[in-house]
Design an enzyme around this catalytic site. Structure first.
Site, PDB file in Angstrom:
ATOM      1  N   HIS A   1      -3.494  -5.303  -0.042  1.00  0.00           N
ATOM      2  CA  HIS A   1      -3.029  -5.851   1.235  1.00  0.00           C
ATOM      3  C   HIS A   1      -3.038  -7.382   1.193  1.00  0.00           C
ATOM      4  CE1 HIS A   1      -2.837  -2.150   3.695  1.00  0.00           C
ATOM      5  NE2 HIS A   1      -3.763  -1.713   2.846  1.00  0.00           N
TER       6      HIS A   1
ATOM      7  N   CYS B   1       0.842  -1.195   0.000  1.00  0.00           N
ATOM      8  CA  CYS B   1       0.000   0.000   0.000  1.00  0.00           C
ATOM      9  C   CYS B   1       0.885   1.256   0.000  1.00  0.00           C
ATOM     10  CB  CYS B   1      -0.973  -0.041   1.171  1.00  0.00           C
ATOM     11  SG  CYS B   1      -2.382   1.088   0.984  1.00  0.00           S
TER      12      CYS B   1
ATOM     13  N   GLU C   1      -1.527  -9.466   2.958  1.00  0.00           N
ATOM     14  CA  GLU C   1      -1.494 -10.104   4.287  1.00  0.00           C
ATOM     15  C   GLU C   1      -2.882 -10.522   4.755  1.00  0.00           C
ATOM     16  OE1 GLU C   1      -1.862  -5.613   5.201  1.00  0.00           O
ATOM     17  OE2 GLU C   1      -0.992  -6.922   3.659  1.00  0.00           O
TER      18      GLU C   1
END
Length: 552
Positions: A524, A388, A526
């Site tokens: 993102h 990001c 993750e």
């Protein structure tokens, strides 16, 4: 068994941070291991509509779902442990409830009635809890686990406890279970474990009409049999329902530990289920063994602006662990405050790191430090992963030092300079065109949720994914300006992932013949990593860090 769901309500007492979210996730995983389907939900008593506008220092990270909900970080635990993707329908707050009620009142939906906490607020909570709970296959789940945020006794939590009390009476007998997570402190000076805090917590819960069925007692030491009997007697539960919750070596050892203590067996016994399959915990045992016996170690420096509170980067922490599992190594994270680089040489802090990760964030503070970290990783051939804002800072660094755009910056930090990163004003979500301005409200107005990206064939990221089309979760308001693509690619930074319409840059990278592993992503990754299915970019990043460690 019947597909009418059984409900498990998880509450907490004495103090916060006892691990209700992990307990909920672990219990969900244990029920799955016995062949049942589950869905987990979170009820948050705070007055914010969602945590999207809350400071990470106040709330930790904001977990984003595929459908664009900004939710509590506990939903990340739910997804990682069960593999069941959360949705907008799995997290509710007092703010959202009151917002909906006030909107209904203004429309006249209540037909002149006096709007009150009981029944209007409690009815909204009950409707949320009982809303259709479907599994990944679209079928109703066997168990719905609902965690209530905060602790019993909090004023803001009272409507939620009242709603759950009512549900305990309204749902068919045998369809609900109340699990209370509490604390058994050990007083070292006295050499005694104290049960009184747990007794008072249960007393508080019973005073509002809820009798817990199971107590999960968090403690640092084994609970003596005498203390277990005492808790059962004074808290009005069966002795077998006093479950010990000791600290575990890792969060992924918690399901195994709670199974050994009999948590899932006690829950099933409460529901009268005596024909449940034995728990198949082979995959959890394998994960635990890998974490306990890694074949090496790598050091990853995470350069962020909220590093004093690791929960602000909870999903990144876990995704790095997952990348370590995939590579059979232990990942040792070094938290680095980005602002430090504004007065220090990065070499003094980053030397010895096998990989550098710059995560997302908002605002100008620490941005120059992040840019220095990017440059250090690029020039020293250290694997770099920008997420990001970390991607945006990689683009700014490349613009300044590779494309000689000396004043390159982001409009997020002001209008001075040449903004290679700017505010997004419009984008497409499904068949809808969304528009924003700098004066738009902050809450819920970012580019949120899952979006598709097209990857360049033969790129590093296409190799890591094993695909040229991906779907990833986003949470951002600013975007790299596509007008700078040609200048940056001429300087050596490749735009290897774009939105399907080719307008929004999603991924940048350096060619592998110039740098071992350098990737920046606008999304993102993750948020979609699981211990049993590590995200391919984290697997690749940690793998590159392993290779780098062998060169040192």
């Amino acid at each position: 068994m019947s597909h009418t769901p059984r409900y498990i309500f998880i509450t907490g007492g004495v103090v916060s941070s006892l691990g209700k979210g992990l307990a909920s996730a672990a219990l969900g995983a244990l029920l799955q291991a016995r062949g049942y389907s589950v869905r987990l939900r979170k009820l948050d008593p705070y007055l914010n509509v969602d945590p999207g506008t809350m400071s990470p220092y106040q709330h930790g990270e904001v977990y984003v779902t595929d459908d664009g909900a900004e939710t509590d970080l506990d939903l990340g635990h739910y997804e990682r442990f069960t593999g069941v993707s959360a949705t907008q329908a799995d997290n509710i707050t007092t703010g959202r409830i009151y917002s909906d009620i006030i909107a209904k009142e203004r429309r006249g939906d209540y037909l002149g009635a006096t709007v009150q906490v009981i029944p209007h607020v409690t009815n909204e909570i009950k409707d949320f809890v009982k809303s259709p709970a479907l599994g990944e296959d679209g079928e109703p789940v066997d168990f719905v686990l609902c965690e209530v945020g905060g602790t019993v006794g909090d004023i803001e939590g009272l409507p939620f406890f009242e709603a759950l009390r009512q549900l305990g009476q309204e749902l068919p007998r045998g369809q609900t279970c109340f699990l209370h997570v509490t604390l058994l402190p050990y007083i070292a000076v006295a050499g005694e474990m104290k049960t009184k805090p747990t007794q008072h917590s249960v007393k508080e819960l019973r005073s509002i009409g809820i009798q817990p069925d199971i107590l999960l007692c968090r403690s640092e030491r084994e609970i003596p049999d005498g203390e277990r009997r005492k808790i059962a007697r004074f808290c009005n539960v069966r002795e077998s329902a006093v479950i010990q919750g000791l600290d575990a070596s890792s969060i992924y050892a918690v399901p195994l530990a709670y199974h050994d203590e009999g948590l899932d067996s006690e829950v099933l016994a409460h529901f009268g289920i005596d024909d449940a399959p034995e728990a198949d915990l082979a995959k959890w045992e394998q994960i635990d063994d890998t974490l306990r016996n890694p074949d090496g170690e790598v050091k990853i420096a995470v350069v962020g602006k909220y590093t004093v509170l690791p929960d602000a980067y909870k999903s990144i922490t876990e995704a790095l662990v997952h990348g370590g599992i995939a590579n059979d190594v232990k990942v040792r994270i070094r938290w680095v405050e980005a602002e430090d680089f504004e007065t220090k040489d990065p070499e003094t802090v980053l030397k010895g790191a096998n990989g550098i990760l710059v995560p997302g964030g908002f605002g100008e503070r620490g941005s120059e430090g992040k840019i220095k970290a990017v440059r250090y990783a690029r020039e020293k051939d250290i694997p770099y992963f920008g997420i990001c804002l970390g991607m945006q800072m990689a683009v700014v660094e490349a613009a300044r030092n590779m494309a000689q755009i000396d004043s390159a910056s982001s409009s997020e930090f002001g209008e001075d300079g040449e903004n290679v990163v700017g505010l997004m004003t419009e984008w497409t979500k499904g068949n809808e065109r969304l528009e924003r301005t700098k004066d738009t409200d902050l809450g819920g107005t970012m580019r949120l949720g899952a979006y598709t990206a097209k990857l360049a064939p033969n790129s590093l990221v296409a190799r890591e994914y094993g695909a040229t089309e991906i779907s990833e979760r986003h949470r951002h308001r600013y975007e790299v300006n596509i007008d700078y693509r040609d200048r940056l690619e001429e300087a050596g930074l490749r735009f290897s992932g774009l939105s399907p319409d080719g307008v929004l840059p999603e991924i940048v990278e350096l060619p592998t013949d110039e740098h071992p592993w350098f990737v920046g992503v606008q999304f993102h990754p993750e948020l979609k990593s699981r211990p049993f299915a590590p995200h391919p970019l984290f697997t690749g990043f940690v793998g590159a860090a392993v290779e780098q460690s062998r060169l040192v």
